[in-house]
Design a protein around this motif. Sequence first.
Motif, PDB file in Angstrom:
ATOM      1  N   UNK A  65      84.358  44.619  60.447  1.00  0.00           N
ATOM      2  CA  UNK A  65      85.584  45.173  58.717  1.00  0.00           C
ATOM      3  C   UNK A  65      84.717  46.391  59.263  1.00  0.00           C
ATOM      4  N   UNK A  66      83.401  46.255  58.372  1.00  0.00           N
ATOM      5  CA  UNK A  66      82.482  47.302  57.713  1.00  0.00           C
ATOM      6  C   UNK A  66      82.561  48.572  59.115  1.00  0.00           C
ATOM      7  N   UNK A  67      82.549  48.567  60.003  1.00  0.00           N
ATOM      8  CA  UNK A  67      82.950  49.323  61.025  1.00  0.00           C
ATOM      9  C   UNK A  67      83.726  50.208  61.364  1.00  0.00           C
ATOM     10  N   UNK A  68      84.869  49.938  60.609  1.00  0.00           N
ATOM     11  CA  UNK A  68      86.331  50.492  60.418  1.00  0.00           C
ATOM     12  C   UNK A  68      85.970  51.692  59.629  1.00  0.00           C
ATOM     13  N   UNK A  69      85.214  52.048  58.802  1.00  0.00           N
ATOM     14  CA  UNK A  69      84.850  53.341  58.416  1.00  0.00           C
ATOM     15  C   UNK A  69      83.209  53.833  57.983  1.00  0.00           C
ATOM     16  N   UNK A  70      82.257  52.964  58.848  1.00  0.00           N
ATOM     17  CA  UNK A  70      80.659  52.674  58.677  1.00  0.00           C
ATOM     18  C   UNK A  70      79.913  52.920  59.606  1.00  0.00           C
ATOM     19  N   UNK A  71      78.613  53.540  59.523  1.00  0.00           N
ATOM     20  CA  UNK A  71      78.458  53.123  61.251  1.00  0.00           C
ATOM     21  C   UNK A  71      77.397  51.705  60.513  1.00  0.00           C
ATOM     22  N   UNK A  72      77.587  51.258  61.777  1.00  0.00           N
ATOM     23  CA  UNK A  72      77.043  49.722  61.513  1.00  0.00           C
ATOM     24  C   UNK A  72      75.992  49.887  63.006  1.00  0.00           C
ATOM     25  N   UNK A  73      74.445  48.868  62.393  1.00  0.00           N
ATOM     26  CA  UNK A  73      73.785  47.889  63.482  1.00  0.00           C
ATOM     27  C   UNK A  73      73.800  46.990  62.825  1.00  0.00           C
ATOM     28  N   UNK A 562      82.977  36.433  55.979  1.00  0.00           N
ATOM     29  CA  UNK A 562      82.425  37.934  56.593  1.00  0.00           C
ATOM     30  C   UNK A 562      83.807  38.416  56.944  1.00  0.00           C
ATOM     31  N   UNK A 563      84.831  38.125  57.094  1.00  0.00           N
ATOM     32  CA  UNK A 563      86.379  38.901  56.814  1.00  0.00           C
ATOM     33  C   UNK A 563      86.147  39.456  55.262  1.00  0.00           C
ATOM     34  N   UNK A 564      86.198  38.984  54.450  1.00  0.00           N
ATOM     35  CA  UNK A 564      86.151  38.322  53.221  1.00  0.00           C
ATOM     36  C   UNK A 564      85.291  39.770  52.420  1.00  0.00           C
ATOM     37  N   UNK A 565      84.060  39.521  52.643  1.00  0.00           N
ATOM     38  CA  UNK A 565      82.809  40.593  51.945  1.00  0.00           C
ATOM     39  C   UNK A 565      83.263  41.920  52.190  1.00  0.00           C
ATOM     40  N   UNK A 566      83.235  41.717  53.602  1.00  0.00           N
ATOM     41  CA  UNK A 566      83.389  43.266  54.385  1.00  0.00           C
ATOM     42  C   UNK A 566      84.414  43.543  53.826  1.00  0.00           C
ATOM     43  N   UNK A 567      85.892  43.288  53.140  1.00  0.00           N
ATOM     44  CA  UNK A 567      87.053  44.075  53.103  1.00  0.00           C
ATOM     45  C   UNK A 567      86.579  44.277  51.319  1.00  0.00           C
ATOM     46  N   UNK A 568      85.784  43.606  50.794  1.00  0.00           N
ATOM     47  CA  UNK A 568      85.210  43.839  49.497  1.00  0.00           C
ATOM     48  C   UNK A 568      84.468  44.694  49.407  1.00  0.00           C
ATOM     49  N   UNK A 569      83.601  44.836  49.693  1.00  0.00           N
ATOM     50  CA  UNK A 569      82.436  45.746  49.776  1.00  0.00           C
ATOM     51  C   UNK A 569      83.195  47.101  50.268  1.00  0.00           C
ATOM     52  N   UNK A 570      84.346  47.070  51.045  1.00  0.00           N
ATOM     53  CA  UNK A 570      84.875  48.200  51.515  1.00  0.00           C
ATOM     54  C   UNK A 570      85.551  49.048  50.345  1.00  0.00           C
ATOM     55  N   UNK A 571      86.623  47.820  49.981  1.00  0.00           N
ATOM     56  CA  UNK A 571      86.910  48.408  48.583  1.00  0.00           C
ATOM     57  C   UNK A 571      86.551  48.866  47.692  1.00  0.00           C
ATOM     58  N   UNK A 572      85.323  48.070  47.195  1.00  0.00           N
ATOM     59  CA  UNK A 572      84.279  48.828  45.826  1.00  0.00           C
ATOM     60  C   UNK A 572      83.688  50.340  46.121  1.00  0.00           C
ATOM     61  N   UNK A 573      83.064  50.714  47.365  1.00  0.00           N
ATOM     62  CA  UNK A 573      83.127  51.516  48.169  1.00  0.00           C
ATOM     63  C   UNK A 573      83.890  52.776  48.258  1.00  0.00           C
ATOM     64  N   UNK A 574      84.988  52.742  48.341  1.00  0.00           N
ATOM     65  CA  UNK A 574      86.083  53.886  48.432  1.00  0.00           C
ATOM     66  C   UNK A 574      86.767  53.988  46.654  1.00  0.00           C
ATOM     67  N   UNK A 575      86.344  52.928  45.686  1.00  0.00           N
ATOM     68  CA  UNK A 575      86.246  53.144  44.440  1.00  0.00           C
ATOM     69  C   UNK A 575      86.393  54.027  43.652  1.00  0.00           C
ATOM     70  N   UNK A 576      84.712  53.705  44.322  1.00  0.00           N
ATOM     71  CA  UNK A 576      83.390  54.271  43.346  1.00  0.00           C
ATOM     72  C   UNK A 576      83.652  55.696  44.090  1.00  0.00           C
ATOM     73  N   UNK A 577      83.984  55.878  45.440  1.00  0.00           N
ATOM     74  CA  UNK A 577      84.311  57.328  45.630  1.00  0.00           C
ATOM     75  C   UNK A 577      85.102  58.175  45.019  1.00  0.00           C
TER      76      UNK A 577
END
Length: 580
Positions: A65-73, A562-577
Motif C-alpha cells: 500500500x505505501x509503495x503506491x506513492x513512496x519509496x519503501x524498503x 496492514x492494508x488499513x493502516x497503509x491507507x490511513x497513513x497515505x491519506x493523512x500524509x496527503x491531507x497534510x501536504x
Amino acid sequence: MGALLWKLNLLFLAGILFSLKHCASHRDTGRKYSFMQDATSAPIISYYDYIIVGGGTAGCPLAATLSQNHRVLVLERGGSPYGNPNITNLSAYGVPLSDTSPSSPAQRFISEDGVINSRARVLGGGSCLNAGFYTRASPRYVREAGWDGKLVNESYKWVERVVAFRPSMRQWQSAVRDGLLEVGVLPYNGFTYDHIHGTKVGGTIFDHNGHRHTAADLLEYANTNTITLLLHATVHRILFTTHKERSNSRPVAHGVLYKDARGTEHRAYLNHGTKNEIIVSAGALGSPQLLMLSGIGAGHHLREHNISVVLDQPLVGQGMSDNPMNAVYVPSPSPVEVSLISVVGITNFGSYIEAVSGAAFTSNGSEFTMFTPKIGQFSKLPPKQMILQAIAKAIGRIESLDQEALRGGFILEKVIGPISTGHLELRNTDPNDNPLVTFNYFQDPRDLERCIQGMGTIEKIIDSNAFAPFRYNNISFSMLLNMIANAQVNLLPKHTNTSMSLEQFCRDTVMTIWHYHGGCQVGRVVDNDYKVLGVDALRVIDGSTFNYSPGTNPQATLMMLGRYMGVRILRERLAADETN
C-alpha cells in the motif's frame, strides 16, 4: 475391538497423532517479484521514505500500500515462500513447523510455561505456516479498536480478492457442523467470513487445488518501481537521533542497522522529511524484542544487557497472551477425509470449537496434520528441559502401526481472550535468538472455566446423532481424555487417576494454536495510530499491538490491518501536504 484400543493407546503413548494427505497436487510456479533480492546484494547505505521491519502477515500488505506513492524498503529476516512446496502445498502442511534447522521458515521456541511454540521466519509470515482458516474480526472488536468500519470492510475485501476461498465441505467437517447445531451452538450462519455467534463455515487461504495463498501474494499490489524487498536481512537495532525543532528533542527514529546472511552490516536511513517513518512489523515476539534491543524498554532490564536506554518504557513486552487450546482425538470406525479447519462454533460462553481430520502417514515423515510431536503439539515440558530424544523415539514408533489405528480426527476448543497474561524479556542481545516469554496459561480461573465448558461441548458433539458415523459407542469420553493425557511426550509428572477431571485435562494437555499476541499494545506502548509513545517517526503494526486475538483466527485481520493502516497513513500524509 480390544486390539483396536490397544493400537490406539500405543499410538497415543508414542505421542504421534496424524499426518495430512491431499489428493490434489500443485506444481509451484516459483514466482519471484522483480523487486525481491537477497540482502547480500544491498548497498551498505541506502535511503527510503518508509522502512518496514518484517515482511509478514501485516508487513506485506502495508508495504504494498505505501509503495503506491513512496519509496519503501522491506527487511525480511527469512527467505521466500515461492518455490518451496512444503509451504505452498496443502499436502505438506506442518512440514515447516517440524523443521528445526537454522534455515527453517518456522523458528521453534519454548515458552517458560513449557509449551512448544513457533514463530515465522519467512516472507508472508505466519500465513505461510498456519492451517489456513480465514475469518474476520467481530464488529465489536472493530469498534473497540477505534477503527473506521467502512475502511475496515474495504481493506478486508482488498485482501480477499487475492488470498481467500470457500472450502469444500465433506463428511467429517459436515458432521462437526451438524453436531454443533444439534447441541445448541446456534444459529447456523452458513458460509461467511464474518464473525457471528453460532456455527459457521469460514474461509480458507488454500485454493481448490490445495495451493496456499499467503500475505506475500498481496505484494502483487505493490508499485514495482518504488519498493525494495530484501530477504535474509536481520535488523539488529533501530537508530535514533534528536531534532530540537521536533517534539521538544524527543528521540527520532531515522534508520536501522541490519545484517545480511554473510554477517555484513548495512544501514538504511529515512529520507529527509518530517513524515517519513520506520514501521516495525516483526510479530508478537520480534517487535517488542527489537524495541528493547534498540533501547526502548524497562531501563533496568536494558542496562542488565548493556543496552543504552533511549526511552525507559517498562510496558514493552508486557501483556503477552497465547490462546490456550485443548483437543480430543476421536477414532473413527470408518475412513474420514483429510481436512484442516473449515467449521467453527462460536459459543456464548467464551470458547471456539473447531475440528481437523485425516489419518494418513508416510514413513518418510513428509506429511503432517495440526497435531504431531514433530511440531511440538502434545509435547509439554518444564522450562530448560529438552525433549528432542523423546520426540524422535515417539516418531519412530509410528511405523509399527497400521492405518486402522490412525483413522479419525480431532475436535478442539480454543479459549477466547484469554484473560491470563504474561511478559517477554530479552535472553541476550542477539536478534536471531528467541526472547524469553511467559504466557501464564490458565492463571486466571475464568480461562480455565471456559476450557471446561468447551470440553463439555465437545463431549456433547461426540455423543450427538450427527456424529454417530464417526465414533465407537463403547469408547467413552473419559477414555478419550485419558488417551490424550497419556499421549504427551511429557516430562511433567503424570496423573494416574483413571477418571481425569476436565480441569486437570485442560491444565495437563494445554497446547498453542499459534495465536499469541501482545507486547506492544495500543494505549500502553503505541497510540491509536500505532505510533510508539515517547518517540517520533516510529510505529508498530502487527499482532503485538493486540489486547486480544481478533475473530476465531487472526490472520485475516492482520492482513487487513496492514492494508488499513497503509491507507490511513497515505491519506493523512496527503491531507497534510494539501494543508501546507
